[in-house]
Scaffold this motif. Structure first.
Motif, mmCIF file in Angstrom:
data_model
loop_
_atom_site.group_PDB
_atom_site.id
_atom_site.type_symbol
_atom_site.label_atom_id
_atom_site.label_comp_id
_atom_site.label_asym_id
_atom_site.label_seq_id
_atom_site.Cartn_x
_atom_site.Cartn_y
_atom_site.Cartn_z
ATOM 1 N N VAL A 113 7.645 6.823 1.917
ATOM 2 C CA VAL A 113 6.574 6.559 0.953
ATOM 3 C C VAL A 113 6.091 5.131 1.199
ATOM 4 O O VAL A 113 6.914 4.211 1.325
ATOM 5 C CB VAL A 113 7.092 6.707 -0.497
ATOM 6 N N VAL A 134 3.947 9.477 3.079
ATOM 7 C CA VAL A 134 3.196 9.741 1.847
ATOM 8 C C VAL A 134 2.660 8.389 1.371
ATOM 9 O O VAL A 134 3.431 7.459 1.131
ATOM 10 C CB VAL A 134 4.079 10.411 0.781
ATOM 11 N N PHE A 153 5.914 9.208 -5.704
ATOM 12 C CA PHE A 153 7.228 9.628 -5.180
ATOM 13 C C PHE A 153 7.452 11.129 -5.412
ATOM 14 O O PHE A 153 8.067 11.804 -4.580
ATOM 15 C CB PHE A 153 8.351 8.780 -5.794
ATOM 16 N N ALA A 190 5.952 13.107 -2.637
ATOM 17 C CA ALA A 190 6.809 13.160 -1.435
ATOM 18 C C ALA A 190 7.899 14.221 -1.583
ATOM 19 O O ALA A 190 8.205 14.962 -0.642
ATOM 20 C CB ALA A 190 7.429 11.791 -1.180
ATOM 21 N N VAL A 245 12.809 11.625 -0.276
ATOM 22 C CA VAL A 245 12.349 10.338 0.268
ATOM 23 C C VAL A 245 13.532 9.593 0.891
ATOM 24 O O VAL A 245 14.600 9.496 0.285
ATOM 25 C CB VAL A 245 11.743 9.451 -0.852
ATOM 26 N N ALA A 248 11.185 3.662 1.716
ATOM 27 C CA ALA A 248 10.081 3.223 0.835
ATOM 28 C C ALA A 248 9.572 1.875 1.326
ATOM 29 O O ALA A 248 10.347 0.922 1.450
ATOM 30 C CB ALA A 248 10.563 3.118 -0.606
#
Ligand SMILES: NC(=O)c1ccc[n+]([C@@H]2O[C@H](COP(=O)([O-])OP(=O)(O)OC[C@H]3O[C@@H](n4cnc5c(N)ncnc54)[C@H](O)[C@@H]3O)[C@@H](O)[C@H]2O)c1
Length: 265
Positions: A12, A36, A76, A79, A86, A89
């Motif tokens: 993400v 994402v 989130f 994702a 995930v 990040a």
């Protein structure tokens, strides 16, 4: 490391419709990860994601203002929905507008905005990211701080400098998180990189009429965006990157500190 070393992983990224975030997204796609992206620049974000999805679903985009919990949570969750979880990040969204504002109006919104976007958002995104990464069994968070997180850019960059010092301090607090939930929290500290953020700071390109602040921006040396991307990939892929701080900026000067990894470029 070359090849699809991150195949099956999902990242993400905030603020990745352009600039440094986009360059990191490109590298993650290249290495096989799904991405994402949450940003405010919807048409740029949508177009970027479409370019990643030409041979199958590898990416998704959602409008996400990082100052708002509701939108961070939705980012989130997207994702989770699209790729099942995930692993990485990248907390990159940031602004430098109103950097030079000591002698401007006493305007609440103007003076709070940089702290909201550059600092509070990192705190909010780290909280949401940690829940998702821990659920996956572990992962890595990399925030975009700055060399201004350590050095003073002078009065003209004071609010930006304060915001990035805060990101460095926040990141350093997480040195024992890996032993709690297998989540590493690191930060990259770029020097000046040629992006739209920099261009917006010197609307006047003419060094004879530019203000002293604009001259500082125009004349400061630049780090290549590829060097910054390499720093992100190192902190993502090298699982030993916890518990110390690598100072490796500009002249490639190296010193070791304790605590989390901050990678200077
Ligand atoms: N360019 C540099 O010289 C430099 C140096 C050190 C650190 N940084 C940091 O790197 C990061 C990326 O900057 P860049 O140079 O690529 O600039 P950029 O302006 O090209 O990219 C920043 C991105 O963040 C997005 N963004 C801004 N506010 C947002 C919000 N509230 N919610 C979601 N997205 C938002 C923007 O739309 C944009 O896509 C920033 O955190 C910046 O402070 C940049």
């Amino acid at each position: 490391m070359t090849g699809p070393t991150l195949k099956g992983k999902t990242a993400v990224l905030t603020g990745a419709a352009r600039g440094i975030g986009k360059a990191v997204a490109d590298a993650l796609i290249e290495k096989g990860a799904n991405v994402v992206i949450g940003d405010l620049l919807d048409s740029q974000g949508e177009a970027l994601v479409a370019s990643y999805n030409t041979d199958g679903k590898r990416a998704a985009y959602i409008h996400a203002d990082v100052t708002k919990y509701k939108e961070i949570v939705a980012l989130f969750q997207l994702a989770e929905k699209e790729f099942g979880g995930v692993d990485i990040a990248i907390l990159n969204a940031g602004i430098a507008s109103n950097s030079n504002n000591l002698f401007t109006d006493l305007n609440d919104l103007q003076d709070e905005r940089m702290i909201d976007v550059n600092v509070t958002s990192v705190i909010k995104c780290t909280k949401v990211a940690t829940l998702h990464l821990a659920r996956r069994g572990g992962g890595v968070i990399v925030s975009t701080a700055s060399v201004a997180g350590f050095h003073s850019g002078g009065i003209s960059l004071a609010p930006y400098t304060a915001s990035k010092h805060a990101v460095v301090g926040y990141t350093r607090a997480f040195d024992i998180l890996p032993s709690i939930c297998n989540v590493r929290v690191n930060a990259v500290c770029p020097y000046w990189v040629e992006t739209d953020l920099i261009t917006s700071l010197h609307p006047d390109d003419d060094s004879t009429t530019a203000t002293p602040f604009e001259k500082l921006v125009i004349n400061s040396a630049r780090t290549k965006i590829e060097t910054v991307v390499e720093a992100f990939m190192t902190l993502i892929e090298d699982e030993s990157r916890i518990g110390k701080l690598i100072l490796d900026y500009y002249e490639k000067k190296k010193r070791e500190f304790r605590k989390v990894d901050l990678y200077f470029v």
